[in-house]
Design an enzyme around this catalytic site. Structure first.
Site, PDB file in Angstrom:
ATOM      1  N   TYR A  45       4.274   7.840   0.694  1.00  0.00           N
ATOM      2  CA  TYR A  45       3.588   7.684   1.984  1.00  0.00           C
ATOM      3  C   TYR A  45       2.234   8.373   1.914  1.00  0.00           C
ATOM      4  CZ  TYR A  45       5.463   5.263   5.976  1.00  0.00           C
ATOM      5  OH  TYR A  45       5.782   4.280   6.865  1.00  0.00           O
ATOM      6  N   GLU A  47      -0.468   7.941   4.671  1.00  0.00           N
ATOM      7  CA  GLU A  47      -1.289   7.559   5.842  1.00  0.00           C
ATOM      8  C   GLU A  47      -2.583   8.361   5.858  1.00  0.00           C
ATOM      9  OE1 GLU A  47       1.020   8.168   9.327  1.00  0.00           O
ATOM     10  OE2 GLU A  47       1.956   6.195   9.226  1.00  0.00           O
ATOM     11  N   ASP A 198     -16.231 -13.645   4.754  1.00  0.00           N
ATOM     12  CA  ASP A 198     -14.876 -13.605   4.204  1.00  0.00           C
ATOM     13  C   ASP A 198     -14.941 -14.377   2.893  1.00  0.00           C
ATOM     14  OD1 ASP A 198     -12.296 -14.052   3.433  1.00  0.00           O
ATOM     15  OD2 ASP A 198     -11.575 -14.712   5.397  1.00  0.00           O
ATOM     16  N   THR A 224      -9.548 -11.285  -0.178  1.00  0.00           N
ATOM     17  CA  THR A 224      -8.225 -11.063  -0.737  1.00  0.00           C
ATOM     18  C   THR A 224      -8.438 -10.685  -2.194  1.00  0.00           C
ATOM     19  OG1 THR A 224      -8.055 -13.396  -1.341  1.00  0.00           O
ATOM     20  CG2 THR A 224      -7.043 -12.743   0.747  1.00  0.00           C
ATOM     21  N   LYS A 227      -6.657 -14.350  -5.266  1.00  0.00           N
ATOM     22  CA  LYS A 227      -7.023 -15.749  -5.525  1.00  0.00           C
ATOM     23  C   LYS A 227      -7.842 -15.793  -6.821  1.00  0.00           C
ATOM     24  CE  LYS A 227      -6.803 -17.099  -0.649  1.00  0.00           C
ATOM     25  NZ  LYS A 227      -6.525 -15.877   0.110  1.00  0.00           N
ATOM     26  N   ARG A 233      -1.432  -9.190  -4.724  1.00  0.00           N
ATOM     27  CA  ARG A 233      -1.617  -9.734  -3.373  1.00  0.00           C
ATOM     28  C   ARG A 233      -2.115  -8.618  -2.461  1.00  0.00           C
ATOM     29  NH1 ARG A 233      -0.354 -14.377  -1.383  1.00  0.00           N
ATOM     30  NH2 ARG A 233       0.402 -14.979  -3.427  1.00  0.00           N
TER      31      ARG A 233
HETATM   32  C1  LIG Z   1     -10.785 -17.452   3.515  1.00  0.00           C
HETATM   33  C2  LIG Z   1      -9.463 -16.757   3.678  1.00  0.00           C
HETATM   34  N1  LIG Z   1      -9.415 -15.607   4.370  1.00  0.00           N
HETATM   35  C3  LIG Z   1      -8.268 -14.947   4.569  1.00  0.00           C
HETATM   36  C4  LIG Z   1      -7.078 -15.409   4.048  1.00  0.00           C
HETATM   37  C5  LIG Z   1      -5.815 -14.686   4.374  1.00  0.00           C
HETATM   38  O1  LIG Z   1      -5.262 -14.026   3.322  1.00  0.00           O
HETATM   39  P1  LIG Z   1      -3.713 -13.570   3.390  1.00  0.00           P
HETATM   40  O2  LIG Z   1      -2.899 -14.792   3.185  1.00  0.00           O
HETATM   41  O3  LIG Z   1      -3.634 -12.566   2.283  1.00  0.00           O
HETATM   42  O4  LIG Z   1      -3.478 -12.941   4.727  1.00  0.00           O
HETATM   43  C6  LIG Z   1      -7.076 -16.594   3.304  1.00  0.00           C
HETATM   44  C7  LIG Z   1      -5.804 -17.086   2.742  1.00  0.00           C
HETATM   45  O5  LIG Z   1      -5.633 -18.139   2.251  1.00  0.00           O
HETATM   46  C8  LIG Z   1      -8.299 -17.295   3.124  1.00  0.00           C
HETATM   47  O6  LIG Z   1      -8.346 -18.464   2.476  1.00  0.00           O
END
Ligand SMILES: Cc1ncc(COP(=O)(O)O)c(C=O)c1O
Length: 393
Positions: A45, A47, A198, A224, A227, A233
């Site tokens: 843990y 936090e 993002d 993320t 990918k 993950r």
């Molecule tokens: C552009 C984008 N942002 C955020 C996410 C969310 O990621 P997670 O599935 O890890 O929550 C994805 C997932 O496919 C994504 O394609």
């Protein structure tokens, strides 16, 4: 000890070994990433944050954090190295969705306006879907794509002027072209909005220098790690140093409790791998394979959204060529032949998202398995045979 769970893990391993994996958001991690994620770090843990991180005030809420403090600091440093940036980074988000939730909360209040990419045209659930926290908590407005599927930058400007959003979001789950961060960033600046990117899908390309970087342009960058970055993950948030405290508070205590230290260990190993020269070669091969596969479909007469691809994925639109087939029909039929991909909406979609008129294809995972261009071409031809037979039924 007999374990049903381990039987199922073995069955999934066999599926992953045998199938052709074309889901654009998936990949296969290294043994070292597996070792890190399966390590004793899951027991700890922690936090809060390493003490030095925020002027020594926040710190951790538990004892025994001397090792995990070093691990988290190391992980952050390594990710700054991957992206050659001095942005602050928070490596605690459990997933891309958690990263986006915390990022929004760090600079916005419920009810504020976010301008993002239309979900039917490639945006993600967390970019404003009515069934997601983003659509429920914020006033979402959307920019569109042109008839050919390219981001409509003029529409972003028009909507920014009309709605005066507090935040403009760039990034997508199903967009096959370079995104012009400079242009969107300039619009955000002109209208006094935060600019958030993002980069979940294209982060590996950004790391390899094969997609323009959002660093130095965006105020906040989320991603993320699983990918094109080919890691464990999870999620991460980068931000301009002046937003560091807000972003950290957005994760803890804002939206999460204890960090997943085993996932942070996995992220550190992922960053080490992304810094190695072999990672650049890997991403270069992903791009070659994706282009080769996409070009094969074009030569076989298929319609590709935007007419091609600049990145690790592309979208086939069946509306004109196979009007009786939905994306779901194609996904299910390919599943029966051991080829895994997902249905996807196309610009001007007439079907529901559950059916959709297209599919999304990505080559990041199969490139990890060693694919070269000829493998991508052969797979496109095999998919064509299966679709042709299905359409004739
Ligand atoms: C552009 C984008 N942002 C955020 C996410 C969310 O990621 P997670 O599935 O890890 O929550 C994805 C997932 O496919 C994504 O394609």
């Amino acid at each position: 000890m007999e374990s049903r769970a381990f039987e199922l893990i073995a069955a999934e391993q066999a599926r992953q070994n045998n199938n052709i994996e074309l889901i654009a958001s998936e990949n296969f991690v290294s043994e070292n990433v597996m070792r890190a994620v399966g390590s004793c770090l899951t027991n700890k843990y922690a936090e809060g944050y390493p003490t030095e991180r925020t002027s020594g005030k926040t710190g951790r809420y538990y004892g025994g954090c001397e090792v995990v403090d070093q691990l988290e600091e190391y992980c952050c440093d390594k990710w700054r190295e991957v992206f050659s940036t001095d942005y602050h980074v928070n490596v605690q988000p459990h997933a891309g969705s958690s990263a986006n939730l915390a990022a929004y909360f760090s600079v916005l209040k419920p009810g504020d306006t976010i301008l993002s990419m239309d979900l039917n045209n490639g945006g993600h659930l967390t970019h404003g879907s009515a069934v997601n926290f983003s659509g429920k908590l914020f006033n979402m407005v959307f920019y569109s794509v042109t008839e050919n599927g390219f981001i409509d930058y003029d529409d972003i400007e028009k909507k920014a002027a009309e709605y005066r959003p507090q935040l403009i979001l760039a990034g997508a789950s199903a967009y096959s072209r370079i995104i012009d961060f400079k242009r969107i960033g300039a619009i955000a600046k002109a209208y006094g909005a935060y600019f958030m990117v993002d980069m979940a899908h294209i982060a590996g390309l950004v790391a390899a220098g094969m997609h323009p970087s959002p660093f130095g342009i965006a105020d906040i960058v989320t991603t993320t790690t699983h990918k094109t970055l080919r890691g464990t993950r999870g999620g991460m948030i980068f931000c301009r140093p002046e937003l560091a405290k807000k972003v950290d508070a957005g994760i803890f205590p804002g939206t999460q409790g204890g960090p997943l230290m085993h996932a942070i260990a996995g992220k550190a190993v992922t960053a080490e791998e992304a810094c190695a020269p072999a990672f650049k070669e890997y991403i270069a091969q992903v791009l070659k394979n994706t282009r080769a596969m996409c070009d094969t479909f074009i030569s076989l007469g298929y319609d590709i959204v935007t007419g091609g691809t600049d990145n690790h994925l592309f979208l086939i639109d069946f509306t004109r060529t196979h009007p009786t087939l939905s994306g779901k029909d194609v996904q299910n039929e390919l599943d029966r032949h051991g080829i895994t991909l997902n249905k996807n909406c196309v610009p001007g979609e007439k079907r529901s998202p559950a059916q959709a008129s297209g599919v999304r294809i990505g080559c990041a995972a199969m490139t990890t398995k060693g694919w070269k261009e000829e493998d991508a071409v052969a797979c496109a031809k095999r998919i064509h045979e299966i679709i042709t037979a299905l359409a004739a039924k």
